[in-house]
Motif scaffolding. Sequence first.
Motif, PDB file in Angstrom:
ATOM      1  N   GLY A 112       0.800  -1.212   0.000  1.00  0.00           N
ATOM      2  CA  GLY A 112       0.000   0.000   0.000  1.00  0.00           C
ATOM      3  C   GLY A 112       0.833   1.263   0.000  1.00  0.00           C
ATOM      4  N   VAL A 113       1.973   1.214   0.688  1.00  0.00           N
ATOM      5  CA  VAL A 113       2.866   2.371   0.724  1.00  0.00           C
ATOM      6  C   VAL A 113       3.522   2.569  -0.637  1.00  0.00           C
ATOM      7  N   VAL A 114       4.086   1.500  -1.191  1.00  0.00           N
ATOM      8  CA  VAL A 114       4.788   1.597  -2.473  1.00  0.00           C
ATOM      9  C   VAL A 114       3.820   1.951  -3.596  1.00  0.00           C
ATOM     10  N   ALA A 115       2.643   1.311  -3.606  1.00  0.00           N
ATOM     11  CA  ALA A 115       1.657   1.610  -4.646  1.00  0.00           C
ATOM     12  C   ALA A 115       1.206   3.061  -4.576  1.00  0.00           C
ATOM     13  N   GLY A 116       0.960   3.569  -3.371  1.00  0.00           N
ATOM     14  CA  GLY A 116       0.538   4.947  -3.216  1.00  0.00           C
ATOM     15  C   GLY A 116       1.607   5.933  -3.634  1.00  0.00           C
ATOM     16  N   MET A 117       2.840   5.650  -3.242  1.00  0.00           N
ATOM     17  CA  MET A 117       3.969   6.519  -3.573  1.00  0.00           C
ATOM     18  C   MET A 117       4.178   6.611  -5.086  1.00  0.00           C
ATOM     19  N   LEU A 118       4.173   5.455  -5.755  1.00  0.00           N
ATOM     20  CA  LEU A 118       4.390   5.440  -7.197  1.00  0.00           C
ATOM     21  C   LEU A 118       3.182   5.969  -7.957  1.00  0.00           C
ATOM     22  N   ALA A 119       1.991   5.782  -7.417  1.00  0.00           N
ATOM     23  CA  ALA A 119       0.793   6.347  -8.050  1.00  0.00           C
ATOM     24  C   ALA A 119       0.887   7.861  -8.116  1.00  0.00           C
ATOM     25  N   LEU A 120       1.304   8.474  -7.006  1.00  0.00           N
ATOM     26  CA  LEU A 120       1.453   9.929  -6.996  1.00  0.00           C
ATOM     27  C   LEU A 120       2.597  10.368  -7.900  1.00  0.00           C
ATOM     28  N   GLY A 121       3.679   9.587  -7.925  1.00  0.00           N
ATOM     29  CA  GLY A 121       4.791   9.902  -8.810  1.00  0.00           C
ATOM     30  C   GLY A 121       4.361   9.864 -10.273  1.00  0.00           C
ATOM     31  N   TYR A 122       3.591   8.845 -10.627  1.00  0.00           N
ATOM     32  CA  TYR A 122       3.097   8.729 -11.992  1.00  0.00           C
ATOM     33  C   TYR A 122       2.168   9.882 -12.343  1.00  0.00           C
ATOM     34  N   LEU A 123       1.219  10.187 -11.455  1.00  0.00           N
ATOM     35  CA  LEU A 123       0.254  11.248 -11.741  1.00  0.00           C
ATOM     36  C   LEU A 123       0.943  12.594 -11.932  1.00  0.00           C
ATOM     37  N   LYS A 124       1.965  12.859 -11.158  1.00  0.00           N
ATOM     38  CA  LYS A 124       2.694  14.117 -11.323  1.00  0.00           C
ATOM     39  C   LYS A 124       3.415  14.138 -12.661  1.00  0.00           C
ATOM     40  N   ALA A 125       4.065  13.014 -12.999  1.00  0.00           N
ATOM     41  CA  ALA A 125       4.808  12.950 -14.251  1.00  0.00           C
ATOM     42  C   ALA A 125       3.890  13.059 -15.461  1.00  0.00           C
ATOM     43  N   ALA A 126       2.704  12.456 -15.371  1.00  0.00           N
ATOM     44  CA  ALA A 126       1.794  12.421 -16.519  1.00  0.00           C
ATOM     45  C   ALA A 126       0.904  13.652 -16.631  1.00  0.00           C
ATOM     46  N   TYR A 127       0.484  14.229 -15.495  1.00  0.00           N
ATOM     47  CA  TYR A 127      -0.533  15.278 -15.518  1.00  0.00           C
ATOM     48  C   TYR A 127      -0.158  16.548 -14.775  1.00  0.00           C
ATOM     49  N   GLY A 128       0.979  16.567 -14.103  1.00  0.00           N
ATOM     50  CA  GLY A 128       1.382  17.771 -13.395  1.00  0.00           C
ATOM     51  C   GLY A 128       0.634  17.973 -12.092  1.00  0.00           C
ATOM     52  N   MET A 129       0.393  19.217 -11.752  1.00  0.00           N
ATOM     53  CA  MET A 129      -0.252  19.542 -10.476  1.00  0.00           C
ATOM     54  C   MET A 129      -1.735  19.186 -10.498  1.00  0.00           C
ATOM     55  N   PRO A 130      -2.213  18.476  -9.475  1.00  0.00           N
ATOM     56  CA  PRO A 130      -3.649  18.177  -9.389  1.00  0.00           C
ATOM     57  C   PRO A 130      -4.412  19.379  -8.851  1.00  0.00           C
ATOM     58  N   LYS A 131      -5.730  19.306  -8.938  1.00  0.00           N
ATOM     59  CA  LYS A 131      -6.544  20.335  -8.305  1.00  0.00           C
ATOM     60  C   LYS A 131      -6.600  20.097  -6.806  1.00  0.00           C
ATOM     61  N   ARG A 132      -6.826  18.848  -6.418  1.00  0.00           N
ATOM     62  CA  ARG A 132      -6.864  18.482  -5.002  1.00  0.00           C
ATOM     63  C   ARG A 132      -5.499  17.940  -4.589  1.00  0.00           C
ATOM     64  N   THR A 133      -5.006  18.332  -3.437  1.00  0.00           N
ATOM     65  CA  THR A 133      -3.758  17.777  -2.915  1.00  0.00           C
ATOM     66  C   THR A 133      -3.915  16.276  -2.671  1.00  0.00           C
ATOM     67  N   LEU A 134      -2.953  15.512  -3.141  1.00  0.00           N
ATOM     68  CA  LEU A 134      -2.923  14.069  -2.926  1.00  0.00           C
ATOM     69  C   LEU A 134      -1.704  13.736  -2.081  1.00  0.00           C
ATOM     70  N   GLU A 135      -1.871  12.873  -1.099  1.00  0.00           N
ATOM     71  CA  GLU A 135      -0.767  12.517  -0.207  1.00  0.00           C
ATOM     72  C   GLU A 135      -0.670  11.005  -0.038  1.00  0.00           C
ATOM     73  N   VAL A 136       0.540  10.543   0.187  1.00  0.00           N
ATOM     74  CA  VAL A 136       0.785   9.152   0.556  1.00  0.00           C
ATOM     75  C   VAL A 136       1.431   9.147   1.932  1.00  0.00           C
ATOM     76  N   VAL A 137       1.097   8.152   2.747  1.00  0.00           N
ATOM     77  CA  VAL A 137       1.688   8.043   4.077  1.00  0.00           C
ATOM     78  C   VAL A 137       2.211   6.634   4.311  1.00  0.00           C
ATOM     79  N   SER A 138       3.372   6.572   4.935  1.00  0.00           N
ATOM     80  CA  SER A 138       3.903   5.305   5.431  1.00  0.00           C
ATOM     81  C   SER A 138       3.797   5.364   6.947  1.00  0.00           C
ATOM     82  N   PHE A 139       2.747   4.720   7.478  1.00  0.00           N
ATOM     83  CA  PHE A 139       2.543   4.765   8.919  1.00  0.00           C
ATOM     84  C   PHE A 139       3.679   4.058   9.636  1.00  0.00           C
TER      85      PHE A 139
END
Length: 429
Positions: free
Chosen positions: A106-133
């Motif tokens: 869940g941590v790795v998938a979330g981290m890479l999902a945000l990395g991909y979204l930034k690379a593909a689409y730039g800044m989102p409208k809503r802030t997206l965060e990943v956490v490693s508890f």
Amino acid sequence: MAKMTLDSPELLSQYSEQLLEVLEWLATYGATTDGGVTRLLYTMDWSDAQLALAGRMRKLGLEAHSDAVGNVYGKLQGSSETLKPLLTGSHIDTVKNGGKYDGAYGVVAGMLALGYLKAAYGMPKRTLEVVSFCEEEGSRFPLAYWGSGHVTGVRSIKEVAGIADPNGVTLLEAMQKSGFDLKYAADHSAARSDIGAYIEIHIEQGSVLEYKKKQIGVVTAIVGQIRMTVIVKGTSNHAGTTPMTMRKDALVGAAEMVALTEKMALAEGEPLVATVGRLDVKRGTSNVVPGEVAFTLDIRHTDEVKMNAFCVKLLTKLKEIAMRRELDIDVVENLYSSPVRMDGGISEEIEAVCDEHGFRSMRLPSGAGHDAQLFGAICPTAMIFVPSRAGISHSPQEYTAPEDLIAGFQTLVHVLYQYGYGGKADENL
């Protein structure tokens, strides 16, 4: 709304392959000789892994930071100042000699999902965060959800004075040794009130998806659970000179209690489960009648009323055993979690994504506890499951097929896209 870029399918494929590589990389932190992983809270392996993840987040273009207790965040800042952030993630602590995917996926998938979204689409409208508890399992200390509990406001530094691991090291001592300032942590709460929604992706830790030949599980609810430590005290005495009829044997009493727990749980029937996972004979010696025994008790049910009723009935019977055997009994509650239903709106969005992209999905409840159940009380919460081979988890044999890991990752990517850039980006959560 952001437009799909021409190269985003190829880029998504690249990040999907990277997911598998990063999971193997993370598993090197705390790797055991038989292919498992041991990362206990506030140990060196745990600390190194959290620091390394923060470094990975920065390389992906995320803003990374750690809070006062050790939760690590990666932020993809959005353009809107009014929309509440959406948080995804999980935990990286493990049970002793656990698997590579529980929490870590869940941590790795979330981290890479945000990395991909930034690379593909730039800044989102809503802030997206990943956490490693920093902790979820309760493997080192007799409490769970130390990380998400701080974020949701149900855990605090003040509550853990005296709580220690099996080696006698207190949680606060371990925390301090790991480099955390106790006064700072006490004065600077890690609790957050700004989270709009929480989505966690996780391996199923069961065999339903595999049996049903589904790639994605859309979780409907998470079971409630009660975790306790039962301490039984008798009289320690010489094994050779103490007649059987004159003994106050704490271990024999505890053994009867353990057997009764199984019997009563079987009589109660599904979906209730009750487990004694650890038994500790204090100062146990082969030629001494045991004077003190402690054992853990874990009770779970999807119905809170039935869970509580069973717990009361069981504890009453355990106390009757102690009285009959002239033993003392003390029960310490370490965790109480109510059953939590997942948010219908986000769950429907997950299903819609699966339908659109051809991932085979089904709805199912979670029999395991997760950080998500703490967030269910403060914000809309959802969970995505991927299959676990033979239902094995908390073991070096834990395994999810690469194509299923990727299907789950891409499902998360598309859902996060909707809430960050797509049709759900303007929705007030």
